[in-house]
Scaffold this motif. Structure first.
Motif, PDB file in Angstrom:
ATOM      1  N   THR A 269       0.779  -1.413   0.313  1.00  0.00           N
ATOM      2  CA  THR A 269       0.017  -0.134  -0.020  1.00  0.00           C
ATOM      3  C   THR A 269       0.807   1.298  -0.085  1.00  0.00           C
ATOM      4  O   THR A 269       0.358   2.319  -0.295  1.00  0.00           O
ATOM      5  CB  THR A 269      -0.853  -0.129   1.245  1.00  0.00           C
ATOM      6  OG1 THR A 269      -0.224   0.001   2.307  1.00  0.00           O
ATOM      7  CG2 THR A 269      -1.904  -1.132   1.300  1.00  0.00           C
ATOM      8  N   ASP A 270       1.903   1.341   0.170  1.00  0.00           N
ATOM      9  CA  ASP A 270       3.044   2.428  -0.007  1.00  0.00           C
ATOM     10  C   ASP A 270       2.885   3.132  -1.472  1.00  0.00           C
ATOM     11  O   ASP A 270       3.377   2.446  -2.337  1.00  0.00           O
ATOM     12  CB  ASP A 270       4.651   2.090   0.398  1.00  0.00           C
ATOM     13  CG  ASP A 270       5.233   3.178   0.408  1.00  0.00           C
ATOM     14  OD1 ASP A 270       5.006   4.262  -0.031  1.00  0.00           O
ATOM     15  OD2 ASP A 270       6.440   3.513   0.941  1.00  0.00           O
ATOM     16  N   LEU A 276      -1.205  -1.269  -4.590  1.00  0.00           N
ATOM     17  CA  LEU A 276      -2.686  -1.198  -4.307  1.00  0.00           C
ATOM     18  C   LEU A 276      -2.802   0.207  -3.353  1.00  0.00           C
ATOM     19  O   LEU A 276      -1.908   0.487  -2.688  1.00  0.00           O
ATOM     20  CB  LEU A 276      -3.040  -2.416  -3.663  1.00  0.00           C
ATOM     21  CG  LEU A 276      -3.047  -3.644  -4.403  1.00  0.00           C
ATOM     22  CD1 LEU A 276      -3.221  -4.984  -3.426  1.00  0.00           C
ATOM     23  CD2 LEU A 276      -3.694  -3.583  -5.693  1.00  0.00           C
ATOM     24  N   ASP A 277      -4.115   0.490  -3.371  1.00  0.00           N
ATOM     25  CA  ASP A 277      -4.396   1.466  -2.378  1.00  0.00           C
ATOM     26  C   ASP A 277      -4.609   1.117  -0.894  1.00  0.00           C
ATOM     27  O   ASP A 277      -4.057   1.893  -0.071  1.00  0.00           O
ATOM     28  CB  ASP A 277      -5.581   2.467  -2.730  1.00  0.00           C
ATOM     29  CG  ASP A 277      -5.589   3.082  -4.206  1.00  0.00           C
ATOM     30  OD1 ASP A 277      -4.614   3.530  -4.574  1.00  0.00           O
ATOM     31  OD2 ASP A 277      -6.571   2.924  -4.941  1.00  0.00           O
ATOM     32  N   GLY A 318       1.521   7.491   7.577  1.00  0.00           N
ATOM     33  CA  GLY A 318       2.273   7.902   6.425  1.00  0.00           C
ATOM     34  C   GLY A 318       2.944   7.267   5.613  1.00  0.00           C
ATOM     35  O   GLY A 318       3.726   7.659   4.711  1.00  0.00           O
ATOM     36  N   ARG A 319       2.421   6.000   5.706  1.00  0.00           N
ATOM     37  CA  ARG A 319       3.113   4.994   4.681  1.00  0.00           C
ATOM     38  C   ARG A 319       2.168   4.194   3.898  1.00  0.00           C
ATOM     39  O   ARG A 319       2.575   3.661   2.640  1.00  0.00           O
ATOM     40  CB  ARG A 319       4.082   4.030   5.432  1.00  0.00           C
ATOM     41  CG  ARG A 319       5.174   4.747   6.203  1.00  0.00           C
ATOM     42  CD  ARG A 319       6.015   3.662   6.775  1.00  0.00           C
ATOM     43  NE  ARG A 319       7.029   3.257   5.785  1.00  0.00           N
ATOM     44  CZ  ARG A 319       7.810   1.917   6.082  1.00  0.00           C
ATOM     45  NH1 ARG A 319       7.797   1.560   7.347  1.00  0.00           N
ATOM     46  NH2 ARG A 319       8.285   1.288   5.128  1.00  0.00           N
ATOM     47  N   GLY A 320       1.003   3.718   4.327  1.00  0.00           N
ATOM     48  CA  GLY A 320       0.169   3.160   3.497  1.00  0.00           C
ATOM     49  C   GLY A 320      -1.285   3.776   4.012  1.00  0.00           C
ATOM     50  O   GLY A 320      -1.438   4.892   4.707  1.00  0.00           O
ATOM     51  N   TRP A 321      -2.424   2.923   3.685  1.00  0.00           N
ATOM     52  CA  TRP A 321      -3.632   3.254   4.098  1.00  0.00           C
ATOM     53  C   TRP A 321      -4.599   2.114   4.627  1.00  0.00           C
ATOM     54  O   TRP A 321      -4.481   1.041   4.129  1.00  0.00           O
ATOM     55  CB  TRP A 321      -4.166   4.024   2.834  1.00  0.00           C
ATOM     56  CG  TRP A 321      -5.679   4.561   3.117  1.00  0.00           C
ATOM     57  CD1 TRP A 321      -6.912   4.297   2.958  1.00  0.00           C
ATOM     58  CD2 TRP A 321      -5.868   5.943   3.675  1.00  0.00           C
ATOM     59  NE1 TRP A 321      -8.094   4.982   3.433  1.00  0.00           N
ATOM     60  CE2 TRP A 321      -7.357   6.090   4.006  1.00  0.00           C
ATOM     61  CE3 TRP A 321      -4.838   6.842   4.605  1.00  0.00           C
ATOM     62  CZ2 TRP A 321      -7.649   7.411   4.421  1.00  0.00           C
ATOM     63  CZ3 TRP A 321      -5.275   7.895   5.205  1.00  0.00           C
ATOM     64  CH2 TRP A 321      -6.736   8.234   5.415  1.00  0.00           C
ATOM     65  N   ASN A 322      -5.115   2.340   5.445  1.00  0.00           N
ATOM     66  CA  ASN A 322      -5.936   1.292   6.194  1.00  0.00           C
ATOM     67  C   ASN A 322      -7.427   0.889   5.423  1.00  0.00           C
ATOM     68  O   ASN A 322      -8.071   1.812   5.356  1.00  0.00           O
ATOM     69  CB  ASN A 322      -6.172   1.376   7.782  1.00  0.00           C
ATOM     70  CG  ASN A 322      -5.132   0.759   8.510  1.00  0.00           C
ATOM     71  OD1 ASN A 322      -5.040  -0.350   8.665  1.00  0.00           O
ATOM     72  ND2 ASN A 322      -4.180   1.717   9.246  1.00  0.00           N
ATOM     73  N   SER A 323      -7.781  -0.386   5.403  1.00  0.00           N
ATOM     74  CA  SER A 323      -8.973  -0.516   5.235  1.00  0.00           C
ATOM     75  C   SER A 323      -9.812  -0.859   6.457  1.00  0.00           C
ATOM     76  O   SER A 323      -9.144  -1.626   7.260  1.00  0.00           O
ATOM     77  CB  SER A 323      -9.459  -1.779   4.346  1.00  0.00           C
ATOM     78  OG  SER A 323      -8.935  -2.770   4.677  1.00  0.00           O
ATOM     79  N   LEU A 324     -11.090  -0.520   7.033  1.00  0.00           N
ATOM     80  CA  LEU A 324     -11.540  -0.717   8.119  1.00  0.00           C
ATOM     81  C   LEU A 324     -12.867  -1.478   8.192  1.00  0.00           C
ATOM     82  O   LEU A 324     -13.812  -0.931   7.507  1.00  0.00           O
ATOM     83  CB  LEU A 324     -12.027   0.847   8.911  1.00  0.00           C
ATOM     84  CG  LEU A 324     -10.697   1.752   8.951  1.00  0.00           C
ATOM     85  CD1 LEU A 324     -11.286   3.292   9.350  1.00  0.00           C
ATOM     86  CD2 LEU A 324      -9.582   1.340   9.745  1.00  0.00           C
ATOM     87  N   TYR A 325     -12.954  -2.774   8.452  1.00  0.00           N
ATOM     88  CA  TYR A 325     -13.941  -3.462   8.484  1.00  0.00           C
ATOM     89  C   TYR A 325     -14.326  -4.392   9.763  1.00  0.00           C
ATOM     90  O   TYR A 325     -13.297  -4.838  10.441  1.00  0.00           O
ATOM     91  CB  TYR A 325     -13.861  -4.128   7.296  1.00  0.00           C
ATOM     92  CG  TYR A 325     -13.249  -5.498   7.305  1.00  0.00           C
ATOM     93  CD1 TYR A 325     -13.589  -6.799   7.704  1.00  0.00           C
ATOM     94  CD2 TYR A 325     -11.868  -5.500   7.084  1.00  0.00           C
ATOM     95  CE1 TYR A 325     -12.880  -7.983   7.627  1.00  0.00           C
ATOM     96  CE2 TYR A 325     -10.796  -6.486   7.110  1.00  0.00           C
ATOM     97  CZ  TYR A 325     -11.431  -7.707   7.374  1.00  0.00           C
ATOM     98  OH  TYR A 325     -10.495  -9.016   7.658  1.00  0.00           O
TER      99      TYR A 325
END
Length: 561
Positions: A269-270, A276-277, A318-325
């Protein structure tokens, strides 16, 4: 349209065959999704993720695709899908589809031709291996749905690999022409107007070419992880996909990455790596696993949950992005698993929503979660439809496990918990607003009282709480962009954290206790001037101070310096 629009979005997952049936077939369809677009627009969501609607024999409910370019007639036509895109976009709602490219259906033309011989155009589209000298399978891997991960085909005198059902042969990503065919298919859907992909088991597409056996103590149904999970070329393949396809569109991608830790997630995700996002991780889904994996009667520990979610929040900052589920089509209902689905169903459903939606990342709501739907306790095993559930029952019976354990673990973990039809009203005579026919899977008996109509009529329902959570995300930049910081990290009952952006602090406090508990707030956060933004009880005190939290109470305060 800004490039990172997905950071501000809330995604709603639609399981098409259980959402809304307009034909009386008993299966949901695309026109049913179109009919309910106003409902989703009212909730406030930004993106719909559709489970597979492609041509499929439905051995694994659409995750066995026989033609990537056609819509399953049971769901409708390509014109129906184009209409869905147009009407959703008109309402400001984007559509992402499921990309299932680790495997296809065994009914796919590629596989049929691949079976014919070892030297045709499609002979190496799949993973074929010669038997061992004694005729046995190339490795000792088990498949997700039970049984070996290899199936013998007489016409080739070889085994093919299937990490899932034998009707789902794995594609051979080592071959450039396979990847090119996949990229061409992805471009077709982007050109049609879709906004992104959720990528099914994408961390499994690269296999180790030395084909190691799994250790004897590995969980059999996941023993293939040794040679297929986060394989040697997975990042190379995804970077290539990004360059060839994803970078050419303003898109959103989320990868399903089982067996992936937070450090590995950064590689996916970086933004600088151009893959990927975001990814779906499973660390919090494993907290209640038992000796046989997912199907167990173990209850999670809140401290473990807090540790896992905090690790992912901090590692990816600051490095990737979380999906929350909390839940999806492969997981049981959140309020049963992580809350209290009896005495405090509404309160704990709201609490879980609060905890998740105020974190940093993109939240995913699974259909019915916003109603507080619970696991369904079928009276007969015959009511289950899921291939995984049947495989587990067979395995557990072979192990001679206690009947009560088998029954309870299936109730707690079967994927069918999430797949019962969406209840639009409480009338059994009207098929609960889902169908005029016989539903493909039985209704939950809860539909009489847990349904959309009842939630609309009750201003204190879970639905309206979710609507408020979505509104706060849209109105407060701190929810999207603020950093995350854990507070009272050793508390045994309460999960508290703050989000910080410039001179704003968002304080989120969620009790997992079934009794009243005292909660001592760090002195630096106590403010009489703090603003109470949302609570799941109507009479929470306005000032931010030490709290006497009621069962499953959840509060959000805003501090502005």
């Amino acid at each position: 349209m800004e490039k990172d629009w997905w950071k501000k979005s809330v995604v709603y997952q639609v399981y098409p065959q259980s959402f809304k049936d307009t034909t009386g077939s008993g299966m949901g369809d695309i026109k049913g999704i179109i009919e309910k677009l106003p409902y989703l627009a009212d909730l406030g969501i930004d993106v719909i993720w559709l489970n597979p609607i492609y041509q499929s024999p439905l051995v694994d409910n659409g995750y066995d695709i026989s033609d990537y370019f056609k819509i399953n007639p049971e769901y409708g036509t390509m014109d129906d899908f184009k209409s869905l895109l147009e009407k959703a976009h008109f309402l400001g709602i984007k559509i992402i589809m499921d990309l299932v490219v680790n495997h296809t259906s065994d009914q796919h033309e590629w596989f049929k031709k691949s079976c014919e011989s070892r030297d045709n155009e499609y002979s190496d589209f799949y993973i074929w291996k010669d038997p061992k000298e004694d005729g046995s399978a190339p490795t000792n891997w088990g498949s997700t749905f039970g049984g070996p991960a290899w199936e013998y085909v007489e016409s080739r005198g070889q085994y093919y690999l299937h990490l899932f059902a034998k009707e789902q042969p794995d594609l051979n990503w080592e071959k450039p022409k396979v990847r090119e065919a996949i990229y061409d298919m992805m471009k077709f859907w982007f050109e049609l107007g879709i906004d992104g992909f959720r990528m099914d088991v994408i961390s499994l597409i690269s296999k180790r070419q030395d084909w190691p056996d799994a250790p004897e103590d590995a969980v059999y149904t996941k023993s293939y992880y040794i040679g297929a999970s986060n394989g040697p070329r997975v990042h190379e393949f995804l970077h290539e996909m990004n360059q060839e396809v994803l970078s050419k569109y303003n898109t959103m991608t989320v990868g399903e990455t089982a067996n992936t830790n937070s450090d590995q997630a950064i590689l996916y995700t970086d933004p600088e790596r151009e893959e990927l996002d975001m990814v779906f991780h499973f660390d919090h889904m494993h907290l209640d696993y038992g000796p046989y994996g997912k199907f167990s009667d173990i209850r999670f520990k809140m401290s473990d949950l807090r540790d896992v979610l905090t690790e992912w929040q901090c590692k990816l900052e600051g490095r990737g992005w979380n999906s929350l589920y909390w839940s999806n089509h492969d997981q049981p209902r959140a309020v049963t698993r992580f809350g209290n689905d009896t005495n405090y169903r509404v309160e704990s459903a709201k609490m879980l929503g609060t905890l998740l939606h105020m974190m940093k990342g993109t939240p995913y709501i699974y259909q019915g979660e916003e109603l507080g739907m619970r696991n369904v306790r079928f009276t007969s095993f015959d009511q289950y439809k899921d291939i995984e559930t049947y495989g587990v029952k067979k395995e557990f019976e072979e192990k001679q496990l206690a009947e009560e354990y088998i029954k309870e673990s299936i109730f707690l973990k079967s994927r069918d918990n999430a797949r019962t039809p969406m209840p639009w009203n409480g009338s059994e005579m009207s098929g609960f607003g889902f169908t005029t026919g016989t539903p493909w899977i039985d209704f939950s008996p809860d539909n009489v009282w847990i349904n959309v109509e009842n939630c609309f009529a009750d201003k204190n329902s879970v639905y309206y709480h979710y609507k408020e959570l979505i509104r706060l995300r849209k109105e407060l930049p701190v929810v999207v962009d603020g950093t995350y910081e854990l507070i009272n990290q050793t508390d045994s009952d309460v999960y508290g954290y703050i989000r910080i952006l410039a001179k704003q602090k968002l304080v989120v406090i969620c009790s997992f206790a079934e009794n009243k508990v005292n909660y001592t707030l760090p002195i630096e956060l106590k403010r009489s001037s703090a603003k109470l933004l949302l609570s799941n009880y109507h009479d929470t005190k306005k000032e931010l101070d030490d709290l006497e939290l009621r069962p499953y109470e959840a509060v959000i305060y805003l501090i502005e310096e």
